[in-house]
Write an enzyme that holds these catalytic residues in place. Sequence first.
Site, short mmCIF file in Angstrom:
data_model
loop_
_atom_site.label_atom_id
_atom_site.label_comp_id
_atom_site.label_asym_id
_atom_site.label_seq_id
_atom_site.Cartn_x
_atom_site.Cartn_y
_atom_site.Cartn_z
CE1 TYR A 144 13.93 -6.56 -32.22
CE2 TYR A 144 15.06 -5.91 -34.25
CZ TYR A 144 14.19 -6.76 -33.58
OH TYR A 144 13.59 -7.81 -34.24
N1 LIG Z 1 8.12 -9.73 -37.36
C1 LIG Z 1 9.27 -9.49 -37.96
O1 LIG Z 1 9.29 -8.95 -39.07
C2 LIG Z 1 10.58 -9.88 -37.29
C3 LIG Z 1 11.77 -9.70 -38.01
C4 LIG Z 1 12.97 -10.07 -37.42
C5 LIG Z 1 12.96 -10.62 -36.14
N2 LIG Z 1 11.79 -10.77 -35.46
C6 LIG Z 1 11.85 -11.35 -34.12
O2 LIG Z 1 10.88 -12.38 -34.03
C7 LIG Z 1 10.49 -12.56 -32.66
C8 LIG Z 1 8.99 -12.65 -32.56
O3 LIG Z 1 8.43 -11.39 -32.83
P1 LIG Z 1 7.06 -11.17 -33.60
O4 LIG Z 1 7.40 -10.49 -34.86
O5 LIG Z 1 6.28 -12.42 -33.63
O6 LIG Z 1 6.37 -10.06 -32.69
P2 LIG Z 1 5.23 -10.10 -31.57
O7 LIG Z 1 3.99 -10.65 -32.14
O8 LIG Z 1 5.24 -8.74 -30.98
O9 LIG Z 1 5.78 -11.16 -30.53
C9 LIG Z 1 6.66 -10.84 -29.49
C10 LIG Z 1 6.41 -11.82 -28.38
O10 LIG Z 1 7.36 -11.56 -27.32
C11 LIG Z 1 6.68 -11.64 -26.09
N3 LIG Z 1 7.28 -10.76 -25.09
C12 LIG Z 1 7.62 -9.47 -25.23
N4 LIG Z 1 8.06 -8.98 -24.07
C13 LIG Z 1 8.00 -9.99 -23.18
C14 LIG Z 1 8.29 -10.10 -21.81
N5 LIG Z 1 8.74 -9.06 -21.09
N6 LIG Z 1 8.09 -11.29 -21.18
C15 LIG Z 1 7.62 -12.36 -21.88
N7 LIG Z 1 7.31 -12.31 -23.19
C16 LIG Z 1 7.49 -11.13 -23.83
C17 LIG Z 1 5.27 -11.17 -26.37
O11 LIG Z 1 4.44 -11.74 -25.37
P3 LIG Z 1 3.08 -11.02 -24.88
O12 LIG Z 1 2.19 -11.01 -26.07
O13 LIG Z 1 2.61 -11.90 -23.80
O14 LIG Z 1 3.49 -9.66 -24.43
C18 LIG Z 1 5.01 -11.70 -27.77
O15 LIG Z 1 4.41 -12.97 -27.72
C19 LIG Z 1 11.10 -11.38 -31.91
O16 LIG Z 1 12.26 -11.84 -31.22
C20 LIG Z 1 11.52 -10.41 -33.00
O17 LIG Z 1 12.63 -9.63 -32.64
C21 LIG Z 1 10.61 -10.41 -36.02
#
Ligand SMILES: NC(=O)c1ccc[n+]([C@@H]2O[C@H](COP(=O)([O-])OP(=O)(O)OC[C@H]3O[C@@H](n4cnc5c(N)ncnc54)[C@H](OP(=O)(O)O)[C@@H]3O)[C@@H](O)[C@H]2O)c1
Length: 252
Positions: A166
Site C-alpha cells: 500500500y
Molecule cells: N479512508 C481513508 O482513511 C483513506 C486515507 C488515505 C487514503 N485513502 C485512499 O482513498 C481512496 C478511496 O478509499 P476509501 O477510503 O473511500 O475506501 P473504499 O470505500 O474501500 O473505496 C475503495 C474503492 O476502490 C474500488 N476498488 C477496489 N478495488 C478495485 C478494483 N480491482 N477494480 C475497480 N475498483 C476497485 C472499490 O470498488 P468496489 O466497491 O466496486 O469494489 C471502492 O469503490 C483509496 O485510494 C484509499 O487508498 C483513504
Amino acid sequence: MLDYKPSANLLRDRVILVTGAGTGIGRAVALAAAAHGATLVLLGRSQARLEQAYDAIEAAGHPRPALVPLNLETATVKDYEELAATLDQEFGRLDGLLHNAGILGRLAPIDHYDPETWLKVCQVNLNAPFLLTRACLPLLRRPEQASVLFTSAEVGRQGRAYWGAYAASLAGVEGLVEVLADELENTAIRVNSIDPGPVRTGLREEAYPAEDPTHLPLPESIVGPYLYLLGPDGHGVHGQRLRAQRETRTGG
Ligand SMILES: NC(=O)c1ccc[n+]([C@@H]2O[C@H](COP(=O)([O-])OP(=O)(O)OC[C@H]3O[C@@H](n4cnc5c(N)ncnc54)[C@H](OP(=O)(O)O)[C@@H]3O)[C@@H](O)[C@H]2O)c1
C-alpha cells in the site's frame, strides 16, 4: 482550499471520470460533482454499487451518469483503450479524471508479505492509474482545461513499517504525478495528488479495525478540496501534493 465553498454550477457541462465511485470517498465526490453540474463516468468493480450511486444521482435530478464496471486488478491495456474509445464516442472529451479506487492489501512485515497480494495491490493502486491515464490523455487534451487527480496517503509520502505494498504503491503514485506534471507543464492539463486524510470508510476500517469510526469524518465532509481541484477554481494548481483535511490524527 480546505474550506472551499463551490458555486452551484461549478462543474456544469464537465465530464468527470471517478474510479472507485461505488463506495466511500469516490462515491461522495461523484455525488457532489454531479450536484454541481458534472456528468459523471462512474467506474468501479461492483456493478451493484455503481448502480446504487447512479440511482442516487438520478433521483436527485443531476445529470445522468455513465457506468463503467471494470476490475482494475485484471483489466488489460485493450480494456482501457476500448473504454477511452467509448468515452470519445459518447462525450468527445474528458474534463476531469479522479483516480480514487484503491486497496489496502494487508499489513505485514516485508519478510512475511505475500507476493501475490503485493502484485495485486500494485496493479490496482499504481499500474491501473497509469494505464487509465495513458488511455485518456488524448481525451483530456480536448477541453480548454482538464484536471487529473491521483489519490495518495500519508504512508505514500513517508513509508511506515508493515504498510507494505500500500505504502510502496502510493509512493509510486507520487512519482507518477511528478513525472506527468513535469511532462504536462504549460499545457491545459493539471496534475496533482490528494491525500484524503483519515475518513470513515471500509478501507480505513480494514486498516484500523480497533478504532472507533464515529470520530472520523464522513466522506461527504471532505469533498470540497476534490471539487476545487477538479473544477475551474483549481486552475493553476499543478504538480502539488495536497491534503483534504487539516493534520489532526494518524492517516493511512
Ligand atoms: N479512508 C481513508 O482513511 C483513506 C486515507 C488515505 C487514503 N485513502 C485512499 O482513498 C481512496 C478511496 O478509499 P476509501 O477510503 O473511500 O475506501 P473504499 O470505500 O474501500 O473505496 C475503495 C474503492 O476502490 C474500488 N476498488 C477496489 N478495488 C478495485 C478494483 N480491482 N477494480 C475497480 N475498483 C476497485 C472499490 O470498488 P468496489 O466497491 O466496486 O469494489 C471502492 O469503490 C483509496 O485510494 C484509499 O487508498 C483513504
